[in-house]
Design a protein around this motif. Structure first.
Motif, mmCIF file in Angstrom:
data_model
loop_
_atom_site.group_PDB
_atom_site.id
_atom_site.type_symbol
_atom_site.label_atom_id
_atom_site.label_comp_id
_atom_site.label_asym_id
_atom_site.label_seq_id
_atom_site.Cartn_x
_atom_site.Cartn_y
_atom_site.Cartn_z
ATOM 1 N N GLU A 158 0.693 -1.285 -0.052
ATOM 2 C CA GLU A 158 -0.026 -0.070 -0.048
ATOM 3 C C GLU A 158 0.878 1.206 -0.107
ATOM 4 O O GLU A 158 1.860 1.246 0.544
ATOM 5 C CB GLU A 158 -0.922 -0.023 1.229
ATOM 6 C CG GLU A 158 -1.992 -1.104 1.068
ATOM 7 C CD GLU A 158 -2.936 -0.911 2.334
ATOM 8 O OE1 GLU A 158 -3.253 0.071 2.904
ATOM 9 O OE2 GLU A 158 -3.632 -1.841 2.702
ATOM 10 N N THR A 159 0.683 2.392 -0.710
ATOM 11 C CA THR A 159 1.186 3.572 -0.685
ATOM 12 C C THR A 159 0.324 4.516 -0.566
ATOM 13 O O THR A 159 -0.951 4.743 -0.632
ATOM 14 C CB THR A 159 1.941 3.798 -1.980
ATOM 15 O OG1 THR A 159 0.860 3.789 -3.097
ATOM 16 C CG2 THR A 159 2.911 2.828 -2.265
ATOM 17 N N ARG A 160 0.879 5.685 0.094
ATOM 18 C CA ARG A 160 0.164 7.013 0.240
ATOM 19 C C ARG A 160 1.102 8.339 -0.007
ATOM 20 O O ARG A 160 2.112 8.321 0.375
ATOM 21 C CB ARG A 160 -0.232 6.950 1.650
ATOM 22 C CG ARG A 160 -1.028 8.324 2.307
ATOM 23 C CD ARG A 160 -1.259 8.460 3.645
ATOM 24 N NE ARG A 160 -2.187 7.424 4.431
ATOM 25 C CZ ARG A 160 -2.343 7.154 5.468
ATOM 26 N NH1 ARG A 160 -1.423 8.387 6.452
ATOM 27 N NH2 ARG A 160 -2.631 6.365 6.103
ATOM 28 N N LEU A 161 0.653 9.142 -0.871
ATOM 29 C CA LEU A 161 1.402 10.277 -0.774
ATOM 30 C C LEU A 161 1.628 11.276 0.389
ATOM 31 O O LEU A 161 0.419 11.508 0.876
ATOM 32 C CB LEU A 161 0.778 11.401 -2.005
ATOM 33 C CG LEU A 161 1.161 12.697 -2.316
ATOM 34 C CD1 LEU A 161 2.719 12.696 -2.988
ATOM 35 C CD2 LEU A 161 0.525 13.294 -3.342
ATOM 36 N N VAL A 162 2.776 11.478 0.762
ATOM 37 C CA VAL A 162 2.856 12.261 2.084
ATOM 38 C C VAL A 162 3.616 13.471 1.823
ATOM 39 O O VAL A 162 3.582 14.232 3.051
ATOM 40 C CB VAL A 162 3.608 11.303 3.222
ATOM 41 C CG1 VAL A 162 2.959 9.952 3.515
ATOM 42 C CG2 VAL A 162 4.850 10.951 2.680
ATOM 43 N N HIS A 163 4.182 13.724 0.878
ATOM 44 C CA HIS A 163 4.955 14.836 0.682
ATOM 45 C C HIS A 163 5.176 15.193 -0.798
ATOM 46 O O HIS A 163 5.432 14.515 -1.573
ATOM 47 C CB HIS A 163 6.194 14.969 1.482
ATOM 48 C CG HIS A 163 7.064 16.173 1.531
ATOM 49 N ND1 HIS A 163 6.853 17.219 2.339
ATOM 50 C CD2 HIS A 163 8.133 16.345 1.023
ATOM 51 C CE1 HIS A 163 7.654 18.151 2.087
ATOM 52 N NE2 HIS A 163 8.595 17.508 1.550
ATOM 53 N N ARG A 164 5.398 16.729 -0.953
ATOM 54 C CA ARG A 164 5.538 17.016 -2.190
ATOM 55 C C ARG A 164 6.502 18.147 -2.102
ATOM 56 O O ARG A 164 6.260 19.134 -1.311
ATOM 57 C CB ARG A 164 4.356 17.470 -3.124
ATOM 58 C CG ARG A 164 4.657 17.981 -4.439
ATOM 59 C CD ARG A 164 3.197 18.325 -5.074
ATOM 60 N NE ARG A 164 2.585 17.248 -5.797
ATOM 61 C CZ ARG A 164 1.337 16.828 -5.264
ATOM 62 N NH1 ARG A 164 0.708 17.432 -4.149
ATOM 63 N NH2 ARG A 164 0.779 15.599 -5.427
ATOM 64 N N GLU A 165 7.493 18.265 -2.740
ATOM 65 C CA GLU A 165 8.561 19.452 -2.722
ATOM 66 C C GLU A 165 9.038 19.734 -4.001
ATOM 67 O O GLU A 165 8.937 19.156 -5.021
ATOM 68 C CB GLU A 165 9.799 19.116 -1.702
ATOM 69 C CG GLU A 165 10.620 18.190 -2.231
ATOM 70 C CD GLU A 165 11.898 17.871 -1.461
ATOM 71 O OE1 GLU A 165 12.706 18.484 -1.526
ATOM 72 O OE2 GLU A 165 11.587 16.885 -0.257
ATOM 73 N N GLY A 166 9.768 21.189 -4.181
ATOM 74 C CA GLY A 166 10.140 21.470 -5.485
ATOM 75 C C GLY A 166 11.379 20.647 -5.866
ATOM 76 O O GLY A 166 12.131 20.304 -5.100
ATOM 77 N N LEU A 167 11.801 21.056 -7.070
ATOM 78 C CA LEU A 167 13.178 20.545 -7.590
ATOM 79 C C LEU A 167 14.073 22.079 -7.707
ATOM 80 O O LEU A 167 13.849 22.964 -7.930
ATOM 81 C CB LEU A 167 12.967 19.838 -8.859
ATOM 82 C CG LEU A 167 12.449 18.614 -8.983
ATOM 83 C CD1 LEU A 167 12.117 18.137 -10.493
ATOM 84 C CD2 LEU A 167 13.045 17.577 -8.032
ATOM 85 N N SER A 168 15.301 21.607 -7.427
ATOM 86 C CA SER A 168 16.210 22.843 -7.308
ATOM 87 C C SER A 168 17.303 22.177 -8.294
ATOM 88 O O SER A 168 17.796 21.168 -8.492
ATOM 89 C CB SER A 168 16.744 22.904 -6.214
ATOM 90 O OG SER A 168 15.862 23.736 -5.285
ATOM 91 N N LEU A 169 18.281 23.263 -8.984
ATOM 92 C CA LEU A 169 19.544 23.058 -9.584
ATOM 93 C C LEU A 169 20.610 23.011 -8.779
ATOM 94 O O LEU A 169 20.651 23.683 -7.506
ATOM 95 C CB LEU A 169 19.607 24.118 -10.694
ATOM 96 C CG LEU A 169 18.691 24.174 -11.791
ATOM 97 C CD1 LEU A 169 18.905 25.312 -12.615
ATOM 98 C CD2 LEU A 169 18.587 22.863 -12.726
ATOM 99 N N VAL A 170 21.638 22.219 -8.896
ATOM 100 C CA VAL A 170 23.096 22.336 -8.285
ATOM 101 C C VAL A 170 24.039 22.744 -9.149
ATOM 102 O O VAL A 170 24.172 22.107 -10.259
ATOM 103 C CB VAL A 170 23.580 21.189 -7.612
ATOM 104 C CG1 VAL A 170 24.742 21.444 -6.786
ATOM 105 C CG2 VAL A 170 22.334 20.549 -6.600
#
Length: 293
Positions: A158-170
């Motif tokens: 079973e899975t559950r979406l728990v977090h969303r965050e942006g992408l960044s460059l290095v």
């Protein structure tokens, strides 16, 4: 042969006291039944455990051997009983967690702080495991719950979406875009990239390469590295640029900058994953503390 735990407890108490009367008092029983229980144990084993001709009584060689073996058995039994009671009342137990780096730096610290406050006796283990390896570890019972970049399409999980965050460059500090706080992905069409293997985290890999294709170019990948710390180090020395979850900025060392990506689709997800048949109180308690993403 049928030696009972009760007999071993009686024997250990007499061996510690070297006196039947004191041992009986410690055990809150009369002396004659205790003496009979020790005689029955000796008969069962076919050896004499105490030399009763001496005052105080003394352990025989066989008695000393039994004492050495019986003590750890009783200690282990006490541990098993206590661990079982604590697990059943949610006052103890163990929770083994697998997590990608972004989860370890993002959602997990706050979540586990709340969990530890509510259940301070639960031992927590955290394993740094890529998304693909977590799925196998969960199925095989090597970890209790995982935090990975994609949902699991598996009937046993079973899975559950728990977090969303942006992408960044290095970017290296010497890069032409290093002074910007936000960069459009289209600005990187001529760059070489450092990436992790797709097999390690397919969803995140596809999200990054999909952003590049949507901006009109296919990323030229110079090197695959499966640790974000290594990716950051290679960027710092000028080997290439990288796209990472925003939380990875906390790993940044001197020699790099981490601007955000100016694109509403530049984000990644963290999903909790556990066995559908999971009955662990610890897993259920942890899940109950996770707020919807």
């Amino acid at each position: 042969m049928s030696v009972e735990i009760r007999q071993l407890r009686y024997f250990i108490t007499v061996a510690e006291e070297l006196n039947f009367a004191r041992a009986a008092k410690r055990l809150a029983m009369a002396q004659p039944p205790l003496s009979q229980a020790i005689r029955n144990l000796e008969t069962e084993l076919g050896v004499q455990l105490f030399d009763r001709t001496r005052r105080p009584i003394a352990l025989t060689r066989a008695g000393r051997a039994l004492l050495a073996e019986a003590l750890p058995i009783i200690d282990q039994l006490a541990y098993v009983v206590e661990a079982t009671r604590r697990a059943g009342t949610s006052k103890g137990g163990h929770l083994e967690i697998g997590a990608v780096s972004a989860a370890q730096l993002g959602i997990l610290p706050k979540l586990l702080r709340v969990f530890h406050t509510a259940y301070p006796d639960v031992q927590i283990g955290i394993d740094d495991i890529t998304s693909s390896h977590q799925l196998a570890a969960i199925r095989e019972g090597r970890i209790d719950i995982g935090f990975l970049h994609s949902p699991a399409y598996d009937p046993v999980l079973e899975t559950r979406l728990v977090h969303r965050e942006g992408l960044s460059l290095v970017l290296p500090t010497t890069h032409r875009l290093s002074s910007l706080s936000s960069v459009e992905i289209s600005e990187l069409g001529s760059e070489t990239f450092i990436m992790f293997d797709r097999a390690e985290s397919p969803a995140l890999y596809d999200q990054i390469t999909g952003l590049c294709r949507a901006a009109g170019f296919r990323p030229r990948i110079r090197q695959h590295v499966n640790r974000f710390t290594a990716i950051i180090s290679l960027v710092a020395v000028g080997v290439g640029v990288a796209v990472v979850p925003a939380s990875i900025e906390r790993m940044a060392t001197s020699g790099v900058v981490v601007p955000s990506i100016d694109n509403p689709l530049a984000f990644c997800e963290i999903h909790a994953c556990w066995r559908a048949s999971e009955t662990s109180t610890e897993v259920r308690n942890l899940l109950s503390l996770i707020e919807p993403a």
